[in-house]
Design an enzyme around this catalytic site. Structure first.
Site, PDB file in Angstrom:
ATOM      1  N   TYR A 196       0.833  -1.335   0.034  1.00 25.93           N
ATOM      2  CA  TYR A 196      -0.189   0.078  -0.161  1.00 25.93           C
ATOM      3  C   TYR A 196       0.996   1.220   0.093  1.00 25.93           C
ATOM      4  O   TYR A 196       0.878   2.108  -0.975  1.00 25.93           O
ATOM      5  CB  TYR A 196      -0.807   0.007   1.116  1.00 25.93           C
ATOM      6  CG  TYR A 196      -2.078  -0.936   1.177  1.00 25.93           C
ATOM      7  CD1 TYR A 196      -3.284  -0.744   0.393  1.00 25.93           C
ATOM      8  CD2 TYR A 196      -1.790  -2.388   1.544  1.00 25.93           C
ATOM      9  CE1 TYR A 196      -4.419  -1.730   0.077  1.00 25.93           C
ATOM     10  CE2 TYR A 196      -2.777  -3.484   1.388  1.00 25.93           C
ATOM     11  CZ  TYR A 196      -3.971  -2.863   0.745  1.00 25.93           C
ATOM     12  OH  TYR A 196      -5.059  -4.017   0.434  1.00 25.93           O
ATOM     13  N   GLU A 197       1.708   1.541   1.052  1.00 24.38           N
ATOM     14  CA  GLU A 197       2.245   2.715   1.218  1.00 24.38           C
ATOM     15  C   GLU A 197       3.585   2.428   1.590  1.00 24.38           C
ATOM     16  O   GLU A 197       3.965   2.140   2.736  1.00 24.38           O
ATOM     17  CB  GLU A 197       1.392   3.711   2.141  1.00 24.38           C
ATOM     18  CG  GLU A 197       0.351   4.460   1.705  1.00 24.38           C
ATOM     19  CD  GLU A 197      -0.077   5.687   2.551  1.00 24.38           C
ATOM     20  OE1 GLU A 197      -0.472   6.716   1.906  1.00 24.38           O
ATOM     21  OE2 GLU A 197       0.089   5.511   3.671  1.00 24.38           O
ATOM     22  N   GLN A 198       4.621   2.810   0.909  1.00 22.34           N
ATOM     23  CA  GLN A 198       5.974   2.703   1.109  1.00 22.34           C
ATOM     24  C   GLN A 198       6.763   4.129   0.831  1.00 22.34           C
ATOM     25  O   GLN A 198       6.685   4.354  -0.351  1.00 22.34           O
ATOM     26  CB  GLN A 198       6.749   1.287   0.225  1.00 22.34           C
ATOM     27  CG  GLN A 198       6.398  -0.151   0.667  1.00 22.34           C
ATOM     28  CD  GLN A 198       7.374  -1.078   0.181  1.00 22.34           C
ATOM     29  OE1 GLN A 198       8.544  -0.747   0.281  1.00 22.34           O
ATOM     30  NE2 GLN A 198       7.098  -2.019  -0.474  1.00 22.34           N
TER      31      GLN A 198
END
Length: 524
Positions: free
Chosen positions: A361-363
């Site tokens: 998802y969010e890196q």
């Protein structure tokens, strides 16, 4: 003209080519890397530069939650009616019988844009392509995915090539769907491109799977809807019978006509490490001459023009002064402001710690392609971690199961320390290893992190500003950052990257500042 292959080194698969005037354009797949689709331009077919990554907003592409090697597959770029037309697939699922492949169209009056909002086309399969017939009508072709296939016979999922008309006035597909081609004996028929030459229709496909049996196949017909017939030797370009050739996994390309009535054909390929079937550079883009003979296309063997030493001139020192350099991308998310900033600090790339390196998802991860078998990279980090849940540093990355990460974090006594974590292709568990015998205590101030890769060996290092470099940890295996490692080349479709990362597993978004980055390919 002799052209050295690959012309686009490092991760540049599925090359679709078109020519506008004196300029050639190649669009390649970007999979989970954002922005989506990379377009390079050249006037001599040898020297290329990035001119666009068109899919740069959520309406066009949002890959949050998509698995590794999904996302943008097999774009098709064309120019007609004063517009650039870009067709692409956004793959939402890979494993199991279903793929969930959604196909879209965007257009632009110039290669730099502005690129339109995406128009949804269909979801019946991947690798869509748009054909502009000489009567003004436009046709979409794509492979047809059959979820009723059997994993014991992977070919059974590939149900041939289908055709349907696209109406630009209505902005949608119209009319009947026609199955026009079942494929050759090589199977795994995908990546269709149509063209018309001397009154006949020609269908180019990729076959044999994306591994070492890959090939390019041609068939032809007298009318658009077929039947398409195969020549005596339909697989016109492949390396499957040349296990010692420098270029392997040749397939998936497109034909273009030059200004001087020459013909050129792109293809994807890989250059395995010498003596080992591992390709950290991923699937690269090559090109070869072609000619017509008795109504069939003949492609010249590109093997003799290969960069056999694995060297490509690529040396750059990047300053982060308000704009992200073209070489860099990030993962999945269209909401880049949550991942990094180039304005919060005028001399740095500020990366916000988000989810783990394994996140879909969010890196907080910004990186560039590895383009040579030997390279060195460095970055200068200003970072004050709060606890062991916060970390930032230098990462050599293939996907969430294949990476080596040198990072700054906090030791149990409260001071900063240097650690290494690796994921060695362990799928699906993604279990980490920590190769350092003991973490390295760090002094106050800025820390410079570096990495040296030589074929399958990877060595991290660090220093204080103005100090001497200190090797850090053991020699690690760089070959695991390749298509063939982990799940293997039938499920890994990207290539090795190197870049900067930050994580805050507490969820508070603690940032790290990176004051520049350098990358250099080495001959020795």
């Amino acid at each position: 003209m002799t052209i050295k292959n690959p012309i686009l080194p490092g991760f540049h698969p599925d090359p679709s080519i078109c020519r506008v005037g004196e300029t050639y354009y190649i669009a390649t797949s970007t999979f989970e890397w954002y922005p989506g689709v990379e377009i390079n331009a050249s006037t001599d077919l040898q020297n290329w530069s990035v001119v666009a990554r068109p899919l740069d907003r959520a309406q066009q592409l949002d890959m949050r939650g998509e698995p590794d090697s999904c996302g943008v597959w097999a774009p098709c770029l064309s120019y007609h009616d004063g517009l650039f037309w870009l067709i692409y697939t956004d793959v939402k699922r890979y494993d199991g019988n279903y793929k969930d492949t959604h196909n879209y169209l965007v257009t632009a009056p110039s290669i730099e844009g502005p690129w339109s909002d995406a128009i949804y086309l269909n979801s019946s399969g991947f690798d869509p392509s748009l054909f502009h017939d000489d009567d003004g009508r436009k046709w979409l072709v794509n492979m047809d995915w059959d979820h009723r296939g059997n994993s014991a016979n992977p070919r059974s999922f590939f149900a041939g090539i289908i055709l349907q008309e696209y109406d630009p006035e209505q902005g949608k597909l119209v009319g009947e769907v026609t199955r026009i081609f079942e494929g050759s004996e090589a199977g795994f028929t995908e990546a269709p491109h149509l063209l018309k030459h001397d009154g006949r229709y020609y269908l180019c496909t990729a076959e044999g799977g994306t591994g070492y049996g890959h090939c390019i196949t041609y068939a032809r017909a007298d009318v658009l809807t077929g039947p398409y017939v195969l020549p005596d030797k339909p697989n016109v370009l492949t390396a499957r019978d040349e296990p010692d050739a420098p270029l392997q996994r040749i397939g998936h390309g497109q034909l273009v006509q030059g200004e001087d009535d020459t013909w050129w054909h792109t293809f994807l390929c890989s250059r395995p490490l010498l003596g080992r079937p591992f390709s950290p550079l991923g699937r690269e883009t090559g090109i070869t001459k072609a000619h017509w003979n008795d109504g069939w296309l003949v492609l010249e063997d590109p093997q003799h023009t290969t960069r056999t030493d694995g060297f490509y001139e690529d040396s750059e020192t990047y300053a982060f002064d308000g704009a992200l350099p073209d070489a860099f991308q990030w993962l999945r998310s269209p909401d880049k402001d949550r991942l990094f900033s180039l304005t919060d600090r005028s001399d740095a790339l500020r990366i916000f710690g988000r989810e783990s390196v394994g996140s879909y998802y969010e890196q907080g991860l910004v990186a560039r392609r590895q383009t040579g078998w030997r390279y060195s990279a460095e970055t200068l980090v200003d970072y004050s971690p709060r606890d062991y849940q916060t970390m930032a540093g230098l990462i050599a990355y293939y996907n969430r199961h294949q990476f080596h990460y040198l990072y700054i974090t906090v030791c149990p006594k409260g001071g900063r320390q240097l650690e290494i974590q690796s994921c060695n292709g362990d799928w699906p568990e993604g279990e980490l290893t920590f190769p350092l015998e003991a973490p390295v205590d760090l002094p106050d101030g800025l820390i410079e992190l570096g990495v040296d890769v030589d074929h399958s060996g990877l060595q991290f290092r660090w220093r204080s500003v103005g100090g001497d470099w200190c090797p850090t940890g053991p020699l690690l295996d760089a070959s695991l950052l390749s298509d063939e490692a982990g799940r293997g080349d039938r499920a890994n479709f990207t290539g090795a990257f190197v870049g900067m990362a930050a994580q805050d597993l507490n969820g508070s978004g603690l940032h790290a500042d990176f004051l520049g980055f350098s990358y250099r390919n080495r001959k020795e």
